[in-house]
Design a protein around this motif. Sequence first.
Motif, mmCIF file in Angstrom:
data_model
loop_
_atom_site.group_PDB
_atom_site.id
_atom_site.type_symbol
_atom_site.label_atom_id
_atom_site.label_comp_id
_atom_site.label_asym_id
_atom_site.label_seq_id
_atom_site.Cartn_x
_atom_site.Cartn_y
_atom_site.Cartn_z
ATOM 1 N N ASN A 242 0.813 -1.210 0.000
ATOM 2 C CA ASN A 242 0.000 0.000 0.000
ATOM 3 C C ASN A 242 0.848 1.262 0.000
ATOM 4 O OD1 ASN A 242 -2.621 -0.830 -0.255
ATOM 5 N ND2 ASN A 242 -3.224 -0.435 1.861
ATOM 6 N N SER A 243 2.166 1.111 0.014
ATOM 7 C CA SER A 243 3.049 2.270 -0.071
ATOM 8 C C SER A 243 3.269 2.664 -1.533
ATOM 9 C CB SER A 243 4.400 1.952 0.575
ATOM 10 O OG SER A 243 4.263 1.770 1.967
ATOM 11 N N ARG A 244 3.950 3.784 -1.750
ATOM 12 C CA ARG A 244 4.253 4.229 -3.110
ATOM 13 C C ARG A 244 5.435 3.450 -3.677
ATOM 14 N NH1 ARG A 244 4.937 10.530 -3.284
ATOM 15 N NH2 ARG A 244 6.525 10.060 -1.717
ATOM 16 N N SER A 245 5.505 3.400 -4.994
ATOM 17 C CA SER A 245 6.532 2.594 -5.667
ATOM 18 C C SER A 245 7.941 2.984 -5.258
ATOM 19 C CB SER A 245 6.407 2.728 -7.193
ATOM 20 O OG SER A 245 5.224 2.150 -7.654
ATOM 21 N N ASP A 246 8.229 4.288 -5.203
ATOM 22 C CA ASP A 246 9.592 4.692 -4.898
ATOM 23 C C ASP A 246 9.978 4.306 -3.472
ATOM 24 O OD1 ASP A 246 7.845 6.555 -3.816
ATOM 25 O OD2 ASP A 246 9.099 8.288 -4.252
#
Length: 233
Positions: free
Chosen positions: A111-115
Motif C-alpha cells: 500500500n506504499s508508493r513505488s519509490d
Amino acid sequence: MRRISYIDLLICDCDGVLIDSEIITGRVVREALSQLVPEHELEIILNGTFGLQSRDIIARVAAHFNLVLPEDFHPKVRERSESIIRTEGQAIAGVRDALYAIDLPLAVASNSRSDAVRHALQRCGLTERVNKGVFAAELVQHPKPAPDIYLLAAKTASVAPQRCLVVEDSATGATAALTAGMRVIGFLGASHIPPEHGEILRELGVEHLLSDMRELPALVERLRYLEPGSTSS
C-alpha cells in the motif's frame, strides 16, 4: 515419487514484512495528529488501523473529530515518514536470507508508493530477488483491503490467484489477499505487532502464523506441497 507443487508465486507485503517501518509511520502520523486532537481519544481511533494507508488513517481521524485539514497535511506527513524510514528503517531480521532460500518467483505488493517500496528493497538487499514485479498503491484504483493489488500481481505473473502464497502482517493486507483467493501466512515478527494480533488474523481466516523469518523457508516448502484444504500434520 515426484511431489506436486500447488504454489507458483510468492508475494510479500513490504512494510512490516520486509522492512520494519510500520512503527515509524505510525509514530509520525500520531505525532502530527496529536497536535490537533486529544491524545487519549486519538489512541482509540488509531487502534487497529495499521496496514491502512496513512492518507486513510488521517481521513478517518479528521472525520471523527470533524477536522478540516490543510491540503498539504497528508503529503507532509508522508514525506516525513518516508524520510525517516530511508535513514532509520531496518530490514526485518533474517528476511533477506529467508527469501533467497525459497525457490519460488517473488513479487511485492504494498500500500506504499513505488519509490518507497523500491528504496526499502534496496535497503534490505532484495532488489534482485524480487523477479516478478513491485506492485504499489498507485497502480490500482482500490488499494488494500481491496484485493486489486494482489490480483494485479498474479495476473502480471500469469499465475492463478489460488496458486499464490502471500506473506502479510496486517489485517488490512490479509483481507486483501484472502479476498483475492490466495493462501496467506501471517507474519507477527515486526516491532509494531500487538500480542493479540495473531488471533485477529486467525479470525479472518489466516491459517498459518509466523514470528521468525528464519522459519519462513521451511513453512513455504511445507505449504507448497500441501494441497489447499488439506490439514497439515
